[in-house]
Scaffold this motif. Structure first.
Motif, PDB file in Angstrom:
ATOM      1  N   ASP A 185       0.600  -0.400  -0.063  1.00  0.00           N
ATOM      2  CA  ASP A 185       0.098  -0.308   0.047  1.00  0.00           C
ATOM      3  C   ASP A 185       0.626   1.036   0.348  1.00  0.00           C
ATOM      4  N   PRO A 188       3.636   1.679  -3.821  1.00  0.00           N
ATOM      5  CA  PRO A 188       2.747   0.729  -5.878  1.00  0.00           C
ATOM      6  C   PRO A 188       3.605   0.474  -6.628  1.00  0.00           C
ATOM      7  N   LYS A 223      -7.055  -4.220 -11.939  1.00  0.00           N
ATOM      8  CA  LYS A 223      -6.974  -2.782 -10.500  1.00  0.00           C
ATOM      9  C   LYS A 223      -5.957  -3.079  -9.674  1.00  0.00           C
ATOM     10  N   TYR A 226      -2.832  -0.311 -12.605  1.00  0.00           N
ATOM     11  CA  TYR A 226      -2.929   0.417 -12.887  1.00  0.00           C
ATOM     12  C   TYR A 226      -4.477   0.757 -12.254  1.00  0.00           C
ATOM     13  N   PRO A 227      -4.413   1.615 -10.171  1.00  0.00           N
ATOM     14  CA  PRO A 227      -5.283   1.907  -9.560  1.00  0.00           C
ATOM     15  C   PRO A 227      -5.872   3.006  -9.621  1.00  0.00           C
ATOM     16  N   ASP A 228      -5.801   3.581 -10.316  1.00  0.00           N
ATOM     17  CA  ASP A 228      -6.184   4.572 -10.672  1.00  0.00           C
ATOM     18  C   ASP A 228      -6.837   4.774 -11.866  1.00  0.00           C
ATOM     19  N   THR A 229      -6.790   3.922 -12.975  1.00  0.00           N
ATOM     20  CA  THR A 229      -7.292   3.984 -14.266  1.00  0.00           C
ATOM     21  C   THR A 229      -7.772   3.132 -14.755  1.00  0.00           C
ATOM     22  N   TRP A 230      -7.744   1.977 -14.102  1.00  0.00           N
ATOM     23  CA  TRP A 230      -8.648   0.809 -14.201  1.00  0.00           C
ATOM     24  C   TRP A 230     -10.010   0.132 -14.593  1.00  0.00           C
TER      25      TRP A 230
END
Length: 238
Positions: A185, A188, A223, A226-230
């Motif tokens: 966490d 990243p 996910k 690409y945690p911010d754009t998946w």
């Protein structure tokens, strides 16, 4: 005294009106400048050439990717589509329209069974060159017969992951990441994801004329990577 007060009020009203007009002129001038730069920027964006992938590049990518996947399977190295290639498999059932390369992820514990010389020989016998980046934990593979051309030669990039017993997660290898504390966490760049996504047997997905291994839950892997754009389609980055 009374006359002087009236005179002062008149002057104040006069300068107040002048200030209002000057303010309005500045606002109008600012709007004109803003519109001008917006029009120029829009024109520049529209005039930028689109991402173009030549037929020669696409024709070279599929045989290369097929050869790499076949060889990895022969060596019992677990591998699957990931990163931009996984996006392409989901959106296009093949490479993204602007992508001339392919990405596979592989388990390092399966790769480390083979020494470096053995891997080099295995790829060389199939006419492939193998380059390893110890910083990024990534192999870059291309045809050894690739001639000097005036376009970008397709490659297959195999990114290595290994399970961290403390995290119970797969994390990307490479010395740039080994120095980081085991905290997915907080970092990243470790690009962690659960091991069950790479558990055998892996499903197969169409990728152009090929059928290649994919993670068990493709959206779940996106996910993590690409945690911010998946949740939205990947945009060109060429």
């Amino acid at each position: 005294m009374k006359l002087s007060l009236v005179s002062i009020r008149r002057r104040c009203r006069f300068w107040s009106r002048r200030c209002e007009w000057m303010f309005l002129l500045l606002v109008v001038f600012g709007m004109i400048i803003t519109m001008h730069y917006w029009i120029v920027a829009k024109k520049d964006i529209e005039e930028q050439p689109p991402c173009i992938v030549l037929q020669e590049q696409r024709r070279g990518l599929f045989p290369l990717l097929s050869a790499v996947s076949t060889l990895l399977s022969h060596l019992s190295i677990t591998h699957f589509l990931c990163y931009d290639s996984l996006w392409g498999a989901i959106q296009e059932s093949g490479p993204l329209p602007w992508d001339v390369h392919a990405h596979l992820c592989a388990l390092n514990e399966k790769v480390s069974v083979h020494d470096e010389a053995e891997l080099l020989r295995a790829f060389r016998r199939r006419g492939l060159t193998l380059e390893y980046s110890s910083a990024e934990g990534q192999y870059t593979i291309r045809n050894s017969s690739s001639e000097a051309v005036n376009f970008e030669v397709p490659t297959v990039r195999v990114v290595l992951f290994e399970e961290d017993d403390r995290l119970h997660m797969l994390r990307r290898v490479g010395w740039r990441r080994r120095v980081l504390p085991p905290d997915c966490d907080a970092h990243p760049t470790l690009q962690c994801f659960p091991p069950n996504l790479a558990a055998l047997p892996l499903p197969m997905r169409p990728f152009g004329p090929l059928t290649l291994p994919a993670p068990r839950e493709d959206i779940d892997l996106l996910k993590f990577h690409y945690p911010d754009t998946w949740w939205r389609p990947l945009q060109p980055h060429c």
